[in-house]
Design a protein around this motif. Structure first.
Motif, mmCIF file in Angstrom:
data_model
loop_
_atom_site.group_PDB
_atom_site.id
_atom_site.type_symbol
_atom_site.label_atom_id
_atom_site.label_comp_id
_atom_site.label_asym_id
_atom_site.label_seq_id
_atom_site.Cartn_x
_atom_site.Cartn_y
_atom_site.Cartn_z
ATOM 1 N N MET A 58 0.825 -1.203 0.000
ATOM 2 C CA MET A 58 0.000 0.000 0.000
ATOM 3 C C MET A 58 0.859 1.252 0.000
ATOM 4 S SD MET A 58 -3.210 -1.158 2.235
ATOM 5 C CE MET A 58 -3.424 0.186 3.294
ATOM 6 N N ILE A 59 1.941 1.230 0.785
ATOM 7 C CA ILE A 59 2.821 2.390 0.826
ATOM 8 C C ILE A 59 3.453 2.629 -0.544
ATOM 9 C CG2 ILE A 59 4.993 3.250 1.785
ATOM 10 C CD1 ILE A 59 4.146 2.131 4.461
ATOM 11 N N CYS A 60 3.877 1.557 -1.198
ATOM 12 C CA CYS A 60 4.508 1.711 -2.516
ATOM 13 C C CYS A 60 3.503 2.235 -3.536
ATOM 14 C CB CYS A 60 5.072 0.390 -3.004
ATOM 15 S SG CYS A 60 6.404 -0.171 -1.964
ATOM 16 N N ALA A 61 2.281 1.687 -3.489
ATOM 17 C CA ALA A 61 1.263 2.139 -4.440
ATOM 18 C C ALA A 61 0.962 3.616 -4.213
ATOM 19 C CB ALA A 61 -0.007 1.315 -4.262
ATOM 20 N N LEU A 62 0.870 3.998 -2.962
ATOM 21 C CA LEU A 62 0.567 5.390 -2.655
ATOM 22 C C LEU A 62 1.690 6.310 -3.134
ATOM 23 C CD1 LEU A 62 -1.291 7.370 -0.844
ATOM 24 C CD2 LEU A 62 0.811 7.428 0.456
ATOM 25 N N LEU A 99 3.621 10.746 -6.171
ATOM 26 C CA LEU A 99 4.633 11.227 -7.111
ATOM 27 C C LEU A 99 3.980 11.660 -8.417
ATOM 28 C CD1 LEU A 99 7.575 8.721 -6.650
ATOM 29 C CD2 LEU A 99 7.619 11.181 -6.284
ATOM 30 N N GLY A 100 3.084 10.792 -8.924
ATOM 31 C CA GLY A 100 2.405 11.102 -10.182
ATOM 32 C C GLY A 100 1.600 12.378 -10.056
ATOM 33 N N GLY A 101 0.837 12.500 -8.965
ATOM 34 C CA GLY A 101 0.002 13.676 -8.750
ATOM 35 C C GLY A 101 0.833 14.940 -8.711
#
Lengths: 302, 249, 292
Positions: A155-159, A164-166
């Motif tokens: 979950m941390i990696c996905a977030l 970063l993308g945002g």
């Protein structure tokens, strides 16, 4: 695991490497989103939001307990609860500032302390329930990284990827919003929506950081890397990159140190690493460190 | 000179911390006793900075003397009216509370406000025709009324030197007239007045003396002679053919 | 009602709650009007490392030692915030956030790393508040009255005297500190004195109210009173009355309501007091006569 170098070089085994990598990701995205709030001089909103998660955690626990899921310790319930009550807290701050005569800082202080109080009252009720799993709730206050599960790491990696993308996608907008909101409005940017996105990303970081560093100290991961980076750079892009590096490095190093010294709690170790970096930058930072300030003043004076 | 000037500034320089450029550079002047002096200059010229520096609210280099003494020794004789935008209008005080603050310095630490203090405050408010607003919270007053509350506070202090920051900003014509009359009365009582002003059009008739400022002192002297095209051009950095328009608006 | 249990257990807790609420609501007004409420939060967090370091250096939990250590730590925190703001030109909100985090983290680190368990000095009291743990072994005797009640009582009296004798100065400095300086009332000296008093009160509230909950005691009464009136005299009076009455009401609610509802446990008293203060504030923000 008695060699710090080996830990840092990822020789400590899968579980530890996963913890280190998650800490690194968390540090990086907290540092990035923190830059904008630092520049906006509105970092204390993060403090209000992180404390406002507490009643949601309590409510999520009680709901899961009532439904008979894992004795109440259901991560999804806790996370959703935390997120929802923090959103409510954020809306509260905004409502108070807009619709009453109270200033922004009183609004932040009221929401922070009253939401936290609601959480404490819920927790004090839960503690008396004689339930075996409730002890884990305390980790949300000061954080605990050691028992990290694989799904938490995921979950941390996905977030991190989302944050970063945002930030990359909205970099200019966030920058404009932090620097001069009125001007952003004049340019026809959807400031209300952008504001919400920015707060939402920060809230994501807070919710995932809760279990690792705890709600009291997550604030430091957001504000300190930006403040340190500002001592080295006066321009936004290098400052943001530096901030990410500092946040990631400090979390990685701090997590490794706390794995090495068994008695060092992770959250506070990371923050003390950041504190050391801050003191160093305060003296030697090329932009506004003490040593360089003096030279600048003489130059102008002569 | 027979008696020392109410305000003597020599070689005043100031740079805000962390900024490269000087906000004020080598300013020297001395006010004539009993005169009404306007500080004029474009935005960012350092007008407010100058009076704040003179009052010790900022820490400049240079020497500042009030009647030949430091401000500390003659504090009660100097009154200051801040810019309206610097006041927290939501603060829970009534107009009368604010006016009475003019007496605090005289009453000193631990002193209590008495009936005669209240009466003095009310009569100062009467002079500015705001006595009927005494109990209103200051945020509930109009711009002109708010400004008059602060002038009543200044009046109550009975100072010999009054320093004002943009007293005419954002007020109505009626209040403006009352305030101008007050200045004439104060002058006839021998008080010295220094104020920051931004309206070039009224400056020549309003003031005895002018201080023309743009980081450095460009002119200090009689208002009627001082406001010529050449000087204004220099202060406002505008080409020759535009000064006529600038001077009229 | 006045039986031994009440006097031994409830009375000291009530006294502590009322004294803490009263002194915090008075001092909270000063922070409130200077728009520095969050400074109270930063300072209360920095009490923690002071206690731990004092314990490590002094080797005991003697109250005077704890008081000294905590006050020293809070003053260091104040200086650190000032240093970051002036020499480092860090925005004031960020400076507070940084100092708060570092100090609290230092406290947690030292406690876990150096002190270990078994000592009556733990993070839980700081985070949850432990109003209900105060105990008066021999009721009605001065000697056995808990020391933190005595010290907080003394601070509260000091506070009331401050507001009584210096009301004029407080009004002037809060309204217009530049003008106060020109009139000969140094705002720096006054504010330093007030901050010292706040420091001592925060130290006094540390383990009974808790570092975070104390913020509600500081801000909510002032914010509530602000919704009710437009004169500083009333503002101070109302906030004090609100602080005291919510402390009493909140304590009763925490300890008695659950019993009446048929549940044999009580809730965190400091938490419930803070929550009732918050609920009153919400009510007044919606319907108070001077809310806008």
């Amino acid at each position: 695991m008695d060699d710090l170098g080996a830990i840092l070089l990822l020789q400590g085994g899968f579980a530890l490497n996963m913890v280190l990598f998650s800490a690194l990701c968390l540090g990086a995205c907290a540092a990035l989103i923190g830059v904008f709030f630092y520049l906006r001089k509105d970092i204390l909103i993060a403090d209000a939001l992180s404390h406002a998660t507490l009643p949601g955690i309590g409510a999520g626990f009680l709901l899961a307990l009532a439904l008979g899921i894992n004795g109440g310790m259901a991560p999804a319930f806790l996370l959703i609860g935390a997120f929802a009550s923090a959103v409510l807290g954020g809306a509260g701050v905004q409502w108070i500032t807009r619709h009453t005569r109270l200033s922004h800082d009183s609004a932040i202080a009221s929401v922070l302390s009253v939401f936290y109080a609601a959480g404490i009252v819920l927790f004090s009720g839960i503690q008396r329930l004689d339930n075996a799993s409730q002890a884990g709730l305390n980790h949300f206050l000061l954080g605990q990284i050691a028992g990290m599960q694989v799904h938490e790491a995921f979950m941390i990696c996905a977030l991190s990827i989302i944050v970063l993308g945002g930030c990359v996608l909205y970099f200019r907008d966030f920058l404009l919003l932090s620097f001069d909101q009125t001007y952003a409005q004049c340019l026809g940017r959807p400031t209300t929506r952008l504001d919400k996105i920015m707060l939402g990303l920060m809230l994501g970081v807070i919710c995932l950081g809760l279990k690792t560093v705890g709600l009291v100290l997550i604030l430091a991961l957001l504000v300190m890397p930006a403040a340190i980076a500002r001592f080295w750079s006066a321009r936004i892009v290098p400052m943001s990159l530096l901030s990410v590096l500092i946040g990631a490095g400090a979390c990685y190093g701090g997590a490794a140190l706390s794995a090495f010294y068994k008695n060092a709690p992770t959250g506070s170790t990371i923050i003390l690493v950041l504190a050391a970096m801050l003191v160093f930058s305060f003296v030697f930072g090329v932009q506004k460190g003490l040593l360089f300030m003096k030279r600048g003043a003489n130059y102008v004076g002569s | 000179m027979s008696s020392p000037s109410p305000l003597l500034v020599s070689d005043l320089s100031l740079r805000y911390p962390g900024q490269m450029d000087m906000a004020l550079e080598n300013i020297s002047f001395s006010l004539t006793s009993g005169s009404l002096t306007g500080v004029i200059g474009p935005n960012g010229a350092g007008k407010s900075t100058l009076i704040k520096a003179a009052l010790g609210l900022l820490k400049p280099q240079g020497e500042i003397l009030f009647w030949g003494q430091s401000l500390k020794a003659v504090r009660q004789r100097v009154a200051y009216v801040p810019q309206r935008t610097q006041v927290d209008w939501d603060f829970p005080v009534s107009a009368l509370d604010v006016v009475q603050m003019g007496l605090y310095g005289q009453i000193g630490w631990l002193g209590r406000l008495r009936k005669e203090h209240k009466e003095a405050a009310l009569s100062a408010m009467e002079r500015l025709r705001i006595a009927d607003l005494a109990q209103r919270q200051i945020g509930n007053l109009s711009g002109g009324q708010q400004q008059r509350v602060f002038l009543a506070r200044m009046l109550l202090q009975n100072a010999d030197l009054c320093i004002l920051d943009e007293p005419f900003a954002g007020i109505d014509a009626a209040a403006e007239e009352i305030i101008i009359n007050l200045f004439q009365e104060l002058k006839s009582e021998g008080k010295t007045i220094l104020m920051v002003h931004h309206d070039l059009q009224t400056a020549a008739t309003l003031f005895d003396d002018i201080i023309l400022l743009n980081k450095t002192l460009l002119y200090h002297g009689s208002a009627s002679e001082g406001l010529n095209d050449e000087r204004l051009r220099q202060a406002y950095h505008i080409p020759a053919f535009e000064t006529g328009r600038a001077a009229h608006g | 009602m006045l039986d031994h249990d009440f006097m031994a257990l409830d009375a000291p807790a009530l006294m502590l709650g009322v004294l803490a609420a009263l002194s915090c609501s008075l001092l909270g007004n000063i922070l409130f009007f200077r728009r520095q409420v969050m400074l109270g939060d930063a300072l209360s967090h920095s009490v923690f490392p002071g206690l731990v370091i004092a314990y490590l250096l002094g080797g005991s939990l003697a109250p005077p030692l704890m008081f000294l250590g905590a006050s020293a730590a809070v003053l260091c925190a104040l200086l650190a915030i000032r240093l970051l703001e002036t020499a480092g030109r860090v925005p004031s909100s960020a400076a507070m956030a940084i100092v708060l985090s570092i100090f609290f983290a230092l406290g947690v680190f030292l406690l876990e790393n150096q002190v270990g368990g078994g000592v009556h000095l733990d993070t839980e009291h700081a985070l949850y508040g432990a109003l209900e743990l105060s105990y008066w072994p021999e009721p009605f005797t001065w000697a056995s009255l808990p020391l933190n009640i005595k010290s907080l009582g003394f601070l509260t009296i000091l506070n009331i005297l401050l507001f009584f004798f210096f009301f004029k100065e407080i009004r002037l400095i809060l309204f217009n500190s530049e003008y106060a300086g020109l009139a000969g009332f140094s705002p720096q000296i006054f504010i330093s004195g007030v901050l010292l008093l706040i420091t001592l009160v925060l130290v006094g509230c540390f383990d009974s109210v808790g570092v975070i909950l104390v913020l509600a005691f500081l801000v909510c009464p002032a914010a509530c009173a602000r919704m009710l009136c437009d004169r500083l005299e009333q503002q101070i009076l109302y906030s004090a009355v609100i602080g005291i009455s919510m402390a009493v009401f909140g304590y009763i609610a925490a300890t008695r309501f659950p019993l009446w509802l048929g549940w044999e446990h009580s809730l965190s008293a400091a938490g419930v007091i803070a929550l009732t203060l918050g609920l009153l504030q919400v009510t007044l923000m919606l319907w108070g006569p001077r809310r806008i």
